[in-house]
Design a protein around this motif. Structure first.
Motif, short mmCIF file in Angstrom:
data_model
loop_
_atom_site.label_atom_id
_atom_site.label_comp_id
_atom_site.label_asym_id
_atom_site.label_seq_id
_atom_site.Cartn_x
_atom_site.Cartn_y
_atom_site.Cartn_z
N GLU A 5 -11.89 -13.29 -48.38
CA GLU A 5 -10.71 -12.43 -48.30
C GLU A 5 -9.57 -13.05 -47.49
OE1 GLU A 5 -11.82 -8.54 -46.97
OE2 GLU A 5 -13.31 -8.27 -48.54
N ASN A 6 -9.76 -14.31 -47.09
CA ASN A 6 -8.70 -15.05 -46.40
C ASN A 6 -8.71 -16.48 -46.91
OD1 ASN A 6 -7.43 -13.36 -44.02
ND2 ASN A 6 -9.62 -12.90 -43.99
N GLY A 7 -8.33 -16.62 -48.18
CA GLY A 7 -8.39 -17.93 -48.84
C GLY A 7 -7.59 -19.01 -48.14
N GLY A 8 -6.53 -18.61 -47.44
CA GLY A 8 -5.71 -19.59 -46.74
C GLY A 8 -6.43 -20.27 -45.59
N LEU A 9 -7.51 -19.67 -45.13
CA LEU A 9 -8.29 -20.26 -44.03
C LEU A 9 -9.46 -21.09 -44.55
CD1 LEU A 9 -8.44 -17.27 -41.49
CD2 LEU A 9 -7.13 -19.39 -41.27
N SER A 10 -9.83 -20.90 -45.80
CA SER A 10 -10.94 -21.66 -46.37
C SER A 10 -10.53 -23.12 -46.53
CB SER A 10 -11.36 -21.09 -47.72
OG SER A 10 -11.83 -19.76 -47.57
N THR A 11 -11.46 -24.02 -46.27
CA THR A 11 -11.11 -25.44 -46.32
C THR A 11 -12.34 -26.31 -46.48
OG1 THR A 11 -9.88 -27.19 -45.15
CG2 THR A 11 -11.29 -25.78 -43.81
N ASP A 12 -12.12 -27.53 -46.93
CA ASP A 12 -13.15 -28.57 -46.88
C ASP A 12 -12.79 -29.49 -45.73
OD1 ASP A 12 -14.47 -27.60 -49.09
OD2 ASP A 12 -13.46 -28.93 -50.50
N ALA A 13 -13.79 -29.94 -44.99
CA ALA A 13 -13.51 -30.78 -43.83
C ALA A 13 -14.63 -31.80 -43.65
CB ALA A 13 -13.38 -29.93 -42.56
N THR A 14 -14.27 -32.96 -43.14
CA THR A 14 -15.25 -33.99 -42.81
C THR A 14 -15.22 -34.21 -41.30
OG1 THR A 14 -14.98 -35.10 -44.94
CG2 THR A 14 -15.92 -36.41 -43.15
N ILE A 15 -16.40 -34.25 -40.70
CA ILE A 15 -16.48 -34.40 -39.24
C ILE A 15 -16.01 -35.80 -38.86
CG2 ILE A 15 -17.97 -34.31 -37.22
CD1 ILE A 15 -19.76 -32.37 -38.75
N ARG A 16 -14.99 -35.86 -38.04
CA ARG A 16 -14.36 -37.12 -37.65
C ARG A 16 -15.21 -37.86 -36.60
NH1 ARG A 16 -9.85 -33.48 -37.64
NH2 ARG A 16 -9.92 -33.39 -35.36
#
Length: 200
Positions: free
Chosen positions: A53-64
């Motif tokens: 319900e908050n698509g703007g916060l959804s993301t793919d991320a790689t641990i740096r």
């Protein structure tokens, strides 16, 4: 070759072959089995974070390399050393500062477990760093490396493992023939990230 000498040599070979393998003295049961606990995130792991319900916060991320990820609005979060569940709880707390989570749910999924790496060194066919997509026990790790070289001391293998609490390295002795025969299945430890298996 002198017939008597030939017989003597054969006798020595037979005697050596008949010698039982001496089992190392070590409590293998105290070693962790990563398959029985939640995955611990590490550098290089690729994550999918979904805030319903908050698509703007959804993301793919790689641990740096510094162990962090970045999320929209939230900013940087420490991810290395966390589990997906503990990272999810951390995200919930941070997101709650900006967005009301009424009816929302947050999930953290590991897309690629790139931090699971171990090293095989010494008398194996293909020494190197391995990054399989699943947890690997000792016997399978040696198979991945193409097996032993002709000079390998199969029953003098050492597994070097860092204690996550103290940071100290402990040397775990392994006798391959006892593993292969099924006599000591407890020695077939599942490798954890950062392990180094040395075959002299």
């Amino acid at each position: 070759m002198n017939p008597l000498r030939s017989i003597a040599v054969c006798s020595v070979v037979v005697l050596l072959a008949a010698c039982p393998v001496k089992a190392p003295v070590y409590d293998y049961a105290k070693e962790p089995d990563p398959r029985k606990s939640e995955y611990v995130l590490g550098v290089g792991d690729a994550l999918s974070i979904n805030v319903w319900e908050n698509g703007g916060l959804s993301t793919d991320a790689t641990i740096r390399p510094d162990g962090t990820i970045t999320m929209p609005l939230v900013g940087d979060l420490r991810a290395a050393g966390e589990t997906p569940s503990s990272l999810r709880d951390q995200i919930k707390k941070r997101v709650a500062d900006f967005v009301k989570l009424q009816g929302s749910e947050i999930t953290v999924a590991v897309r690629e477990a790139n931090s699971y790496r171990f090293t095989l060194a010494g008398e194996v066919s293909r020494a190197g760093v391995y990054n399989p997509a699943y947890y690997v026990p000792v016997v399978e790790a040696i198979a991945l490396a193409g097996g032993f070289s002709r000079f390998a001391k199969r029953n003098e293998i050492t597994l070097m493992r860092r204690d996550p609490k103290t940071g100290k390295i402990r040397a775990i002795p392994l006798a391959y023939d006892l593993l292969a025969s099924g006599e000591r299945p407890d020695m077939n430890l599942v490798l954890v990230a950062g392990d180094a298996l040395f075959v002299p």
